[in-house]
Write an enzyme that holds these catalytic residues in place. Structure first.
Site, short mmCIF file in Angstrom:
data_model
loop_
_atom_site.label_atom_id
_atom_site.label_comp_id
_atom_site.label_asym_id
_atom_site.label_seq_id
_atom_site.Cartn_x
_atom_site.Cartn_y
_atom_site.Cartn_z
N CYS B 115 0.84 -1.11 -0.08
CA CYS B 115 0.24 0.12 -0.13
C CYS B 115 0.83 1.34 0.01
CB CYS B 115 -0.95 -0.06 1.25
SG CYS B 115 -1.87 -1.34 1.12
N HIS B 408 -9.48 2.96 -1.23
CA HIS B 408 -8.13 2.76 -1.34
C HIS B 408 -7.60 1.85 -2.20
CE1 HIS B 408 -4.32 1.80 0.32
NE2 HIS B 408 -4.75 0.57 1.09
N CYS B 443 0.36 3.06 6.03
CA CYS B 443 0.83 1.57 6.60
C CYS B 443 0.66 0.85 5.21
CB CYS B 443 0.13 1.37 7.62
SG CYS B 443 -1.79 1.46 7.16
#
Lengths: 446, 457, 306
Positions: B115, B408, B443
């Site tokens: 990510c 996301h 993160c």
């Protein structure tokens, strides 16, 4: 890019049928291609005064085949009738009739251009009558022309020479394919300002132009023509049209600015974007417009207000910011898109017509302000143009609207774009506060 | 690269000087964020259901090109990546460049750090600019949960490879006979950690429980995210950060009308096997999303020469990783360590930051991170500080929404955040007489995190 | 032009199903074999039109992926051809159409992409036939299609496909006096090579809807007298168009002339040569494709700025 009816009657059987039935016979119009000759044949310059002589000398330098006298049976690309010194209506007959004798030899897509003076500045009733007479004559003549030929006129304020840059530039525009859908119209040249471009095919070289509503339709056509003519572009449209806008910007190598022109800081953001990205801002094209048609009896506040806000209030606000900006000072040009609906009215369009008539009022009143900073503001009023917007008109109405002009067809977005590009050029500096109709000499309206 | 196109400082090479010395001389100039562009994020199976990573990355690039007039421009380098990637997309970024309006002479490379892919692309390219290796760069990321690659099972894969090597028919038949029905089941990607077998959500549920983050606090953070993002749209904040694609004009996940009541009504989906109350729902976790984001980076001279904006400077970045495998730290807690190290190096504390962009993988992630920083014991024992690291002023946190509302698409999130933050910093200009500062914290799977500090330019 | 305007178009309720059309065509062929050739060698005078056609975004994306087009929101010109194709075929399937539809050979294709068309737009599609003429090895005709934005007169795409009914000679239509000469061809240095698998025909059929049996597999092709299945001409031309790339812009003319068919599987060598104007703007790209082993030319064409 012609409509199917025009294609149909342009060939073989279709042409015969149309002739027999007396149907309108529109032809494919002569449209501009870079590098092509100005007119489809020699240009005959009629008129005996010193203005005509000076103009003929000037045109010789343009690589144009100039004739001072008609030669029998020779096809003519254009006839320029110079009547800048007529003093009495009785003087019109001889030159006008002489031109009449040449009309038979006018080539397809040919041009008639009259050059005369504005009646309003005449010193006597006889002079005024003669000058205004030219206008009436030309408007009727334009309706008599066939095969895509058009007739238009230049009106010179007293003191403006026939060879001043504005006159020459407007003459070029009228003679060329750029004016394909302009017919029966007059352009007033008020000053000797301006200069002809070094390269007539790139009149906007080095200039930075902003076009609103540029994602689609007429706005996209304007972007393409301004780019072809040499301008660097900032394309503006609402964020929701961002995908179309990005595709257009990438096509014309401009920058995309997603912006609602009715937002308060629209003017500042436009200037900032143009100046930061392209170093300057020379040309503002107000093209963005919306329609929210309803009979007035059924019109609600939202429909009225949104049309006024986008079509005229936004332009007023942006112009105000432009006029105050130090970045809009080098021969700045503003061109607004008006509409013949604003001139002649249109059922169901009270809001739209108010906004577009408003544009014309704004242009006239802003002209002195622009004059002060060495610039100019003009409007282009399109008639029936084949776009997505006009395509939604019911078939019969649309067909009527399309045929009700001297060229018997609808115009193309590029025709509007050509007129805008011309008025945006420095060569048009002598033209200020004018409304040029691109309507094929529509029957409705003046 | 021809000499004429070298960065300016390189032209002043002193004859006789060592090459290394002349290179270090031109180094360490500023890398600025010029701007960004992304496509609206879609929910998996939504508007971009059939769009590939290459499609979306190309669309995001083309919007960026249009915004900044980069048609036919040769950019120094383009770097982007995707977390879920088809093997045929081995050169995804370069392929997207070739399909875009950029000059085909623009080089590109792929990278991947889960990510944090987008963040690492930004930092890596910014470093190249700072070192004077390139003058301009585009960082990006893209991911699709809809068009995810599905691999064949390990058994089938081995059989197919052997089959390819076999020469005779009997040999082929023998190999085929090894196939078992279970080998025919495809191997779909999961968000599961290879070493623990737990999904990212289950991992976060452990951390959420450890830091005693309540359901109410998580729902409140989710609500803020939706409200802030909706308000940003309404103010036109994203007008110059986004280009519509496939008919989508806003992030599809955004629910401007959501409320605490609606969020409270959702059933927990993670942490249901824990002894503590399960608090993580679909409302306070990010959904699977499709999308792409790009950021234009440049040296100041390059931007100035083209009249392009210089929104913010990429000041510094830091990566960290935690040992999550045996439960020492939570899977998504690496930024908890990266941020103190980065701010310490810059001589800053949390109070010196004006805008916090903490990626909302889950509401619990953000709240656990804040809790760890506020914890005195954690500060002393794990961060090696005199006490708690500090407190994040919540009014400065994700003020224009974040992943809970926007969605996301893994590798695209870094680009979304950097472009958004750079614009916010530019808009606020100076704070207390100094340039506004922003902190990004993202993160990533594998117990990793990448953080960065940006400053208004 | 005259035919389609002489009478109102026949409005079809929906885009016709190509598989049904092909079945019907097969039946017609059989019937003609029994009853003999069509007595009146004239093209149907009317046109067929389907209104309010909407694009399926999933199909569009699959098409873009298969052909190598950038998956933008704009419909590729070849995709519009595929949209219009069933309407065209329905004209060739009329009882008064004088030639057998099955086994017709696509000789050449000309497309004008007049404006970018977004997938959000609803389209009206009209097709008709023209120019029935003799060919040295049969009878040829043009199938014209025109795509407009729904309910408007704005033509955004126009296509002319020229087909040959091989071995069919109709009474009253003379062969051309001078048979056209195949120009000699020396393969240039290729700029690309396509590896076309056996499934290319089926895959293109999947995205275009053109399930003509000659493209699907060797068996069905053999039933129509071909040794193996062949690639769709429009698949080849559309891939060449995609290979021309972003330089072509959004409006252009696109031409292709087909020569030797591409039997599947195949390796096809390709050259694309691009010409820029004095100002560096793209003007046109010419492409030619050939069999790298035999040197036989498969097809050639160009994409030109409008």
């Amino acid at each position: 890019m012609t409509d199917r009816y025009t294609q149909f009657v342009d060939h073989g059987i279709g042409r015969d049928i149309a002739k027999r039935l007396g149907l309108p016979q529109p032809v494919a119009l002569r449209r501009y291609q870079p590098g092509e000759p100005l007119a489809p044949g020699p240009v005959l310059i009629q008129g005996t005064g010193p203005g005509a002589d000076a103009l003929a000398r000037e045109l010789l330098g343009w690589n144009v085949d100039v004739r001072r006298h008609a030669e029998p049976k020779e096809k003519l690309g254009a006839v320029v009738l110079v009547l800048d010194d007529v003093a009495h209506p009785s003087e019109l007959g001889r030159p006008v009739l002489a031109m009449g004798a040449s009309l038979r030899d006018l080539a397809a897509g040919g041009r008639i251009v009259t050059i005369s003076r504005t009646a309003s500045s005449a010193e006597s009733p006889a002079v005024a009558a003669a000058r205004q007479g030219v206008e009436g004559m030309l408007r009727s003549l334009a309706r008599e022309l066939r095969a895509g030929a058009t007739g238009n006129g230049l009106l010179l304020r007293d003191g403006v020479e026939t060879t001043s840059p504005g006159v020459l530039a407007a003459l070029r525009f009228f003679l060329s394919g750029r004016s394909a859908f302009v017919d029966g119209q007059f352009l007033t040249i008020s000053t000797d300002d301006g200069g002809l471009p070094g390269n007539p095919d790139r009149p906007l070289d080095g200039r930075v132009a902003v076009v609103t509503g540029a994602a689609r339709g007429i706005g996209a056509a304007i972007a393409r023509v301004l780019r072809r003519d040499g301008a660097k572009l900032v394309l503006v449209d609402v964020p929701a049209s961002g995908d179309h806008l990005a595709a257009m910007a990438n096509e014309v190598h401009g920058t995309a600015l997603q912006l609602d022109i009715t937002s308060q800081d629209a003017g500042e953001r436009i200037i900032r974007h143009a100046v930061e990205r392209h170093g300057r801002l020379d040309i503002m094209v107000h093209n963005a417009g919306i329609t929210r048609d309803k009979l007035l009896a059924n019109m609600d506040g939202a429909k009225w207000d949104s049309v006024i806000a986008v079509n005229i209030s936004a332009q007023l606000a942006i112009n105000e910011v432009l006029l105050q900006s130090d970045h809009f000072r080098e021969s700045p040009r503003i061109v607004s898109v008006a509409s013949t609906s604003g001139i002649a009215g249109n059922r169901g369009q009270t809001n739209y017509s108010a906004s577009k008539a408003g544009v014309m009022g704004m242009v006239r009143a802003s002209a002195p302000q622009l004059q002060k900073i060495g610039g100019g503001i003009n409007a282009v009023a399109p008639g029936f143009i084949e776009t997505d917007m006009t395509a939604r008109i019911p078939f019969a109405t649309r067909e009527m609207a399309r045929r009700l002009n001297s060229l018997q067809q609808g115009g193309q977005p590029v025709d509007v774009a050509e007129a805008i590009s011309f008025l945006a050029s420095n060569a048009a500096a002598g033209i200020n506060g004018e409304v040029l109709r691109v309507c094929g000499q529509n029957l409705v309206g003046a | 690269m021809p000499a004429a196109e070298q960065p300016e400082s390189a032209a002043n090479q002193v004859s006789g000087q060592s090459l290394a010395a002349s290179v270090s001389e031109r180094s360490l100039r500023k890398a600025v964020v010029v701007g960004g562009n992304r496509i609206p994020f879609a929910r998996a199976g939504g508007a971009y259901a059939k769009s590939s990573n290459k499609d979306m990355l190309t669309a995001a690039l083309d919007g960026l090109i249009a915004r900044f007039g980069l048609q036919d421009e040769r950019i120094g380098e383009v770097a982007a990546g995707a977390v879920l990637k088809h093997s045929r997309d081995f050169n995804l970024t370069r392929e997207a460049v070739l399909g875009s309006a950029l000059s085909p002479e623009t080089p590109a490379y792929d990278l991947q750090q889960a990510c944090a892919t987008g963040m690492e692309a930004v930092l890596g390219l910014a470093n190249k600019i700072k070192l004077g290796q390139i003058d301009s760069a585009i960082a990006g990321g893209v991911d699709t949960a809809s068009d995810a690659p599905i691999a064949v099972s390990e058994g089938l894969r081995e059989v197919l490879l052997d089959l390819n090597r076999a020469r005779t028919v009997p040999e082929r038949l023998r190999i085929l006979a090894r196939l078992r029905p279970k080998d025919l089941a495809p191997d779909a990607p999961t968000t599961g950690e290879p070493r623990t077998g737990l999904s990212m959500g289950e991992h976060q549920a452990l951390t959420t429980a450890q830091w005693k983050i309540t359901r109410g606090a998580q729902d409140e953070l989710a609500l803020d995210s939706h409200r802030n993002l909706a308000a940003a749209y309404d103010r036109g904040f994203f007008d110059d950060l986004m280009t519509p694609y496939r008919g989508l004009q806003r992030d599809a996940n955004l629910r401007p009308d959501t409320s605490l009541e609606k969020l409270a009504a959702l059933k927990p989906v993670f942490g249901k096997s824990l002894r503590a109350e399960a608090t993580m729902t679909a409302g306070n976790s990010t959904p699977l999303t499709d999308g792409a984001a790009t950021v234009l980076l440049a040296s100041e001279e390059w931007a100035e020469a083209r009249g392009l904006p210089k929104l913010a400077t990429i000041v510094d970045g830091e990566a960290a990783a935690v040992d999550f495998v045996h439960g020492k730290d939570g899977l998504l807690m690496a930024p908890v360590f990266a941020v103190p190290r980065l701010l310490g190096r810059l001589g800053l504390t949390l109070d010196d930051i004006d805008f916090f962009e903490i990626h909302e993988a889950f509401a619990g992630t953000v709240l656990s991170t804040l809790a760890a920083w506020e914890d005195d014991k954690f500060g002393r024992t794990r961060l090696g500080l005199g006490g708690a690291f500090g407190k994040v002023d919540r009014s400065r946190l994700n003020v224009n929404g974040s992943s809970l509302a926007a969605g996301h698409p893994f590798a695209a999130t870094g680009g979304r955040i950097v472009a958004t933050l750079a614009k916010m910093l530019h808009d606020s200009g100076t704070v207390d007489g100094r340039p506004a500062r922003g902190l990004v914290s993202v993160c990533a799977a594998g117990g990793q995190g990448v953080v960065a500090v940006l400053e208004a330019n | 032009m005259s035919g389609q305007l002489a009478e109102q178009p026949i409005i079809l309720g929906d885009v016709p199903s190509l598989s049904k059309l092909y079945l019907n065509a097969a039946a017609n062929t059989a019937r003609r074999r029994i009853l003999g050739a069509h007595p009146d060698p004239k093209l149907p005078t009317g046109s067929h039109e389907v209104r309010a056609v909407r694009v399926d975004i999933a199909k569009l994306t699959s098409y873009q992926h298969l052909l190598g087009e950038t998956a933008s929101d704009v419909l590729p010109a070849g995709f519009i051809h595929a949209l219009a194709f069933p309407v065209s075929m329905s004209v060739l399937n009329r009882d008064d159409f004088p030639l057998p539809l099955l086994g017709m050979i696509h000789l050449k294709n000309h497309v004008e992409q007049l404006a970018p068309v977004l997938f959000t737009e609803t389209l009206d599609i009209r097709a008709w036939t023209e120019n029935l003429a003799g060919h040295r090895s049969g009878t040829q005709l043009d199938v014209l299609a025109e795509v407009r934005i729904h309910g408007t007169e704005k033509v955004v795409w126009r296509g002319t496909s020229t087909y040959l009914a091989k071995g069919v000679f109709l009474p009253g239509i003379d062969k051309p006096l001078v048979p056209s000469q195949g120009t000699s061809f020396t393969p240039p240095v290729p700029t690309g090579v396509w590896e076309l698998g056996l499934d290319v025909g089926r895959m293109y059929a999947g995205v275009s809807g053109d399930f003509n049996p000659i493209h699907l597999n060797a068996l069905s092709a053999r039933a129509l007298g071909l040794p193996r299945s062949i690639a769709h001409g429009m698949y080849l031309a559309s891939r060449a168009l995609a290979d021309v790339g972003a330089a072509r812009g959004e409006t252009f003319a696109w031409d292709v002339q087909f020569e030797a068919p591409v039997f599947l599987p195949a390796r096809v060598a390709l050259e694309i040569a691009t010409s820029q104007g004095m100002n560096g703007h793209w003007q046109h790209s010419d492409y030619v494709a050939w069999n790298p082993r035999s040197g036989r030319r498969h097809f050639s064409g160009s994409v030109t700025a409008l």
